[in-house]
Design an enzyme around this catalytic site. Sequence first.
Site, PDB file in Angstrom:
ATOM      1  N   TYR A  33      -9.619   0.515   0.314  1.00 38.03           N
ATOM      2  CA  TYR A  33     -11.066  -0.079   0.238  1.00 38.03           C
ATOM      3  C   TYR A  33     -11.490  -0.957   1.668  1.00 38.03           C
ATOM      4  O   TYR A  33     -10.443  -1.177   2.324  1.00 38.03           O
ATOM      5  CB  TYR A  33     -11.413  -1.074  -1.189  1.00 38.03           C
ATOM      6  CG  TYR A  33     -10.425  -2.368  -0.895  1.00 38.03           C
ATOM      7  CD1 TYR A  33     -11.349  -3.316  -0.760  1.00 38.03           C
ATOM      8  CD2 TYR A  33      -9.152  -2.149  -1.116  1.00 38.03           C
ATOM      9  CE1 TYR A  33     -10.723  -4.599  -0.913  1.00 38.03           C
ATOM     10  CE2 TYR A  33      -8.713  -3.552  -1.026  1.00 38.03           C
ATOM     11  CZ  TYR A  33      -9.578  -4.873  -0.832  1.00 38.03           C
ATOM     12  OH  TYR A  33      -8.766  -6.004  -0.595  1.00 38.03           O
ATOM     13  N   ARG A  52     -10.877   0.510  10.528  1.00 39.08           N
ATOM     14  CA  ARG A  52      -9.683   0.114   9.561  1.00 39.08           C
ATOM     15  C   ARG A  52      -9.574   1.131   8.570  1.00 39.08           C
ATOM     16  O   ARG A  52      -8.498   1.357   8.127  1.00 39.08           O
ATOM     17  CB  ARG A  52      -9.819  -1.333   9.171  1.00 39.08           C
ATOM     18  CG  ARG A  52      -8.696  -1.980   8.305  1.00 39.08           C
ATOM     19  CD  ARG A  52      -8.535  -3.241   7.937  1.00 39.08           C
ATOM     20  NE  ARG A  52      -9.480  -3.693   7.158  1.00 39.08           N
ATOM     21  CZ  ARG A  52     -10.004  -4.798   6.861  1.00 39.08           C
ATOM     22  NH1 ARG A  52      -9.181  -5.901   7.340  1.00 39.08           N
ATOM     23  NH2 ARG A  52     -11.196  -5.300   6.112  1.00 39.08           N
ATOM     24  N   ARG A 101      -1.978  13.878 -14.474  1.00 43.12           N
ATOM     25  CA  ARG A 101      -1.177  12.826 -13.854  1.00 43.12           C
ATOM     26  C   ARG A 101       0.213  13.318 -13.428  1.00 43.12           C
ATOM     27  O   ARG A 101       0.789  14.240 -14.179  1.00 43.12           O
ATOM     28  CB  ARG A 101      -0.706  11.979 -15.055  1.00 43.12           C
ATOM     29  CG  ARG A 101      -0.162  10.513 -14.559  1.00 43.12           C
ATOM     30  CD  ARG A 101       0.062   9.609 -15.703  1.00 43.12           C
ATOM     31  NE  ARG A 101       0.716   8.430 -15.023  1.00 43.12           N
ATOM     32  CZ  ARG A 101       2.251   8.202 -14.833  1.00 43.12           C
ATOM     33  NH1 ARG A 101       2.919   9.253 -15.338  1.00 43.12           N
ATOM     34  NH2 ARG A 101       2.714   7.035 -14.490  1.00 43.12           N
ATOM     35  N   LYS A 150      -5.227  -1.289   3.492  1.00 44.64           N
ATOM     36  CA  LYS A 150      -5.948  -2.037   2.639  1.00 44.64           C
ATOM     37  C   LYS A 150      -5.870  -1.202   1.559  1.00 44.64           C
ATOM     38  O   LYS A 150      -7.040  -0.535   1.245  1.00 44.64           O
ATOM     39  CB  LYS A 150      -7.236  -2.351   3.345  1.00 44.64           C
ATOM     40  CG  LYS A 150      -7.991  -3.660   2.542  1.00 44.64           C
ATOM     41  CD  LYS A 150      -9.229  -3.905   3.462  1.00 44.64           C
ATOM     42  CE  LYS A 150     -10.191  -4.888   2.653  1.00 44.64           C
ATOM     43  NZ  LYS A 150      -9.432  -6.151   2.458  1.00 44.64           N
ATOM     44  N   GLU A 182      -0.074 -14.811   4.843  1.00 41.06           N
ATOM     45  CA  GLU A 182      -1.588 -14.783   4.603  1.00 41.06           C
ATOM     46  C   GLU A 182      -1.699 -15.292   3.341  1.00 41.06           C
ATOM     47  O   GLU A 182      -1.015 -15.806   2.418  1.00 41.06           O
ATOM     48  CB  GLU A 182      -2.151 -13.427   4.954  1.00 41.06           C
ATOM     49  CG  GLU A 182      -1.665 -12.568   3.949  1.00 41.06           C
ATOM     50  CD  GLU A 182      -2.018 -10.938   4.217  1.00 41.06           C
ATOM     51  OE1 GLU A 182      -2.906 -10.802   5.234  1.00 41.06           O
ATOM     52  OE2 GLU A 182      -1.504  -9.934   3.807  1.00 41.06           O
TER      53      GLU A 182
END
Length: 286
Positions: A33, A52, A101, A150, A182
């Site tokens: 995301y 990114r 799945r 991310k 972070e």
Amino acid sequence: MTRTVYLNGDYLPETEAKVSIFDRGFLMSDGVYEVTSVLGGKLIDFAGHCARLGRSLSELGMAAPCSDAELLAIHRELVTLNDITDGMIYLQVTRGNPGDRDFAYPPADTKPTLVLFTQNKPGLADAPAAKTGWKVISVADERWGRRDIKTTQLLYPSMAKMMAKAAHVDDAWFVEDGMVTEGTSNNAYIVKGNRIITRALSHDILHGITRAAVLRFAAEAQMEVEERNFTIAEAQQADEAFVTSASAFVMPVVEIDGAAVGTGAVGHLVPRLREIYLEEMAKAAI
């Protein structure tokens, strides 16, 4: 007002947007995301977020759902349709719906799922906390090792946010092997004199788009930048501290684990850095 969202080529009322229960984003957190801020109806550092996103997709072997130009058009259309002056646009890409799945990746031609929606945040750049600063606690960093990607695997950061809330503070800083990595959704920094200290880029931290811009502007303003690890104890003895993110921009930190940073009030360097960042980003917004 019901928002208009984007889902796989269609602009829909948020109440009508549906994703399959077999989507790998839902079943496996198999997705990435980005969040792009909007100020004055314009996108902040859009090119950086696109770059990114491309890197995250590449690291996970996922196909890009469309071109950067198409993403820009979608972002702009959502800003218009939802009448966003200040706010954010959330974008998520998953590996799609394989029809069932399975731990194995689906066939390469499985269509990715692309979702975007807006969040209206009037006065986003004028957050009162920028004048008073955040208080943070430290928590053990128990996330997976590829924090530079991310992904939508955000359960532990969410848990850490709740730890901070329970402690009546604003956020948490992760600590691994005695060193700060972070914040829960931001990059962390301390200031010693005219020197900004922050952890170097690696798999250990997110390669922040705001981080890159802030460090560039800091160097241009003749501020020293040192990329190295630091401890909570060193942070508590710093002159100032702060975090950066796409929505908080540059946010002062005035207390860490109950100890005041500097005077315990917002200092001088961090507000100036925030001012420079917002001015320069507004000039470059599209």
